[in-house]
Write a protein that holds these residues in place. Structure first.
Motif, PDB file in Angstrom:
ATOM      1  N   LYS A  41      -5.745 -55.717  10.570  1.00 23.37           N
ATOM      2  CA  LYS A  41      -4.904 -55.620  11.877  1.00 23.37           C
ATOM      3  C   LYS A  41      -3.475 -55.983  11.533  1.00 23.37           C
ATOM      4  O   LYS A  41      -2.466 -55.325  12.162  1.00 23.37           O
ATOM      5  CB  LYS A  41      -5.507 -56.762  12.586  1.00 23.37           C
ATOM      6  CG  LYS A  41      -7.255 -56.410  13.208  1.00 23.37           C
ATOM      7  CD  LYS A  41      -7.760 -57.560  13.879  1.00 23.37           C
ATOM      8  CE  LYS A  41      -7.146 -57.413  15.365  1.00 23.37           C
ATOM      9  NZ  LYS A  41      -7.304 -56.266  15.925  1.00 23.37           N
ATOM     10  N   CYS A 138      -3.194 -61.771  11.344  1.00 19.34           N
ATOM     11  CA  CYS A 138      -4.172 -60.917  12.173  1.00 19.34           C
ATOM     12  C   CYS A 138      -5.416 -60.596  11.301  1.00 19.34           C
ATOM     13  O   CYS A 138      -5.101 -60.472  10.111  1.00 19.34           O
ATOM     14  CB  CYS A 138      -3.600 -59.529  12.516  1.00 19.34           C
ATOM     15  SG  CYS A 138      -1.903 -59.682  13.311  1.00 19.34           S
ATOM     16  N   GLY A 139      -6.626 -60.506  12.017  1.00 18.38           N
ATOM     17  CA  GLY A 139      -7.696 -59.922  11.340  1.00 18.38           C
ATOM     18  C   GLY A 139      -8.540 -61.054  10.879  1.00 18.38           C
ATOM     19  O   GLY A 139      -8.384 -62.384  11.052  1.00 18.38           O
ATOM     20  N   ASP A 255      -3.819 -53.514  17.680  1.00 17.72           N
ATOM     21  CA  ASP A 255      -2.584 -53.918  16.840  1.00 17.72           C
ATOM     22  C   ASP A 255      -1.326 -53.168  17.315  1.00 17.72           C
ATOM     23  O   ASP A 255      -0.201 -53.862  17.134  1.00 17.72           O
ATOM     24  CB  ASP A 255      -2.955 -53.378  15.347  1.00 17.72           C
ATOM     25  CG  ASP A 255      -4.395 -54.030  14.862  1.00 17.72           C
ATOM     26  OD1 ASP A 255      -4.711 -55.014  15.313  1.00 17.72           O
ATOM     27  OD2 ASP A 255      -5.054 -53.006  14.144  1.00 17.72           O
TER      28      ASP A 255
END
Length: 318
Positions: A41, A138-139, A255
């Protein structure tokens, strides 16, 4: 690094996307097209930021041949990589895209990071974050990292005077809220999981976003898929939509949306409009291709402070 958007992707990937006529179990399927992209992401946020002509630095642990290829692909796209070498090989993911927009994804778990590798990752984030406009974490977290890892990153970023955006889910999201990230970006499913109840209407999503703010998030950018996006902050709440002609792939669309939000300043209705324009453009592109300014259609984005609280979500989340 003024003007830079720094991204942190603890569990990056090498993504292979195949366009297929139909997914039939037990059959030999011939792909019409295929592509290979650096994934994760945060990596996708960096790719979208770079596509918009903004400077970005991607911090990520990389290992083995897949990791080397991820770095090579990012470099080819003009993205500066701040790699953290790890012993395990970077994961490889597979996505199968059908003509009607249905996407089947197979995501590998990724390597387990040792204590030394975890500390090296935190140290690299600290070293590269000075002067960044935003840090986007992110992620999912790889094996070895505790759910509180993002909370630690948020706290360290704030100590350094940086603004931080967070796009994760589950316990990692809930744990990080206590560190007061500047913005969190859940999708409808992640929002429902965070408040532990189903969401059937836009009003349900609004209430859930307000609860995340009460739990610590300074702002919530909630993606409701085809139903639009919500931004809930101290300054107010806004709802935005944009028409989409045909969905080709939703890989990386969220994203791209976060990138659009941060590129436009990361606050208020103007940033929300940019987020929706980027997300709408991304779903109409193949694989995880990120939109360029030429792909955006900002004139077709509608932003309003009037939240349609009674509108049913086309895909209720339980």
């Amino acid at each position: 690094m003024t003007g830079t958007i720094l991204t942190v992707t603890p569990n990056p990937s090498l993504d292979r996307t195949y366009e297929i006529p139909a997914l039939e179990r037990g059959e030999v399927i011939r792909a019409g097209a295929d592509r290979m992209d650096p994934g994760g992401k945060g990596v996708n946020v960096s790719r979208a930021v770079a596509a918009a002509g903004r400077r970005t630095v991607a911090v990520l642990p990389l290992g083995g041949a897949p990791g080397a290829l991820v770095a090579e692909l990012l470099d080819a796209q003009g993205i500066e990589v701040a790699p953290v070498p790890v012993a395990g090989a970077t994961r490889s993911n597979i996505a199968l895209a059908e003509p009607d927009g249905v996407l089947t994804k197979i995501n590998a778990p990724g390597p387990r990071l040792s204590a030394a590798e975890q500390e090296a990752l935190l140290r690299t984030v600290r070293d590269r974050s000075a002067g960044a406009d935003w840090i986007a974490c992110c992620g999912s977290l790889p094996r070895g990292l505790a759910p509180s890892w993002y909370a630690d990153v948020v706290a360290r970023a704030h100590d350094a005077g940086a603004r931080i955006a967070l796009d994760t889910s589950g316990p990692a999201l809930v744990e990080a809220l206590r560190a007061r990230p500047d913005v969190v970006k859940p999708n409808a499913g992640e929002l429902a999981a965070a408040v532990a109840r189903p969401l059937a209407t836009v009003g349900d999503a609004l209430t859930a976003a307000e609860e995340l703010r009460a739990m610590g998030a300074r702002a919530v950018l909630a993606s409701l898929g085809a139903d639009g996006q919500l931004l809930v902050a101290a300054e107010g709440a806004w709802f935005a939509t944009a028409p989409v002609t045909a969905v080709r792939s939703n890989v990386g669309a969220g994203d791209s949306s976060l990138a659009g939000f941060l590129i436009a300043g990361g606050t208020g209705p103007t940033a929300l409009a940019s987020a929706v324009a980027h997300g709408a453009a991304a779903v109409q592109l193949p694989g995880s291709v990120m939109p360029t300014p030429a792909d955006l259609d900002a004139a077709r984005v509608t932003v309003t402070p009037e939240i349609p609280v009674g509108r049913a979500l086309r895909e209720p989340v339980s």
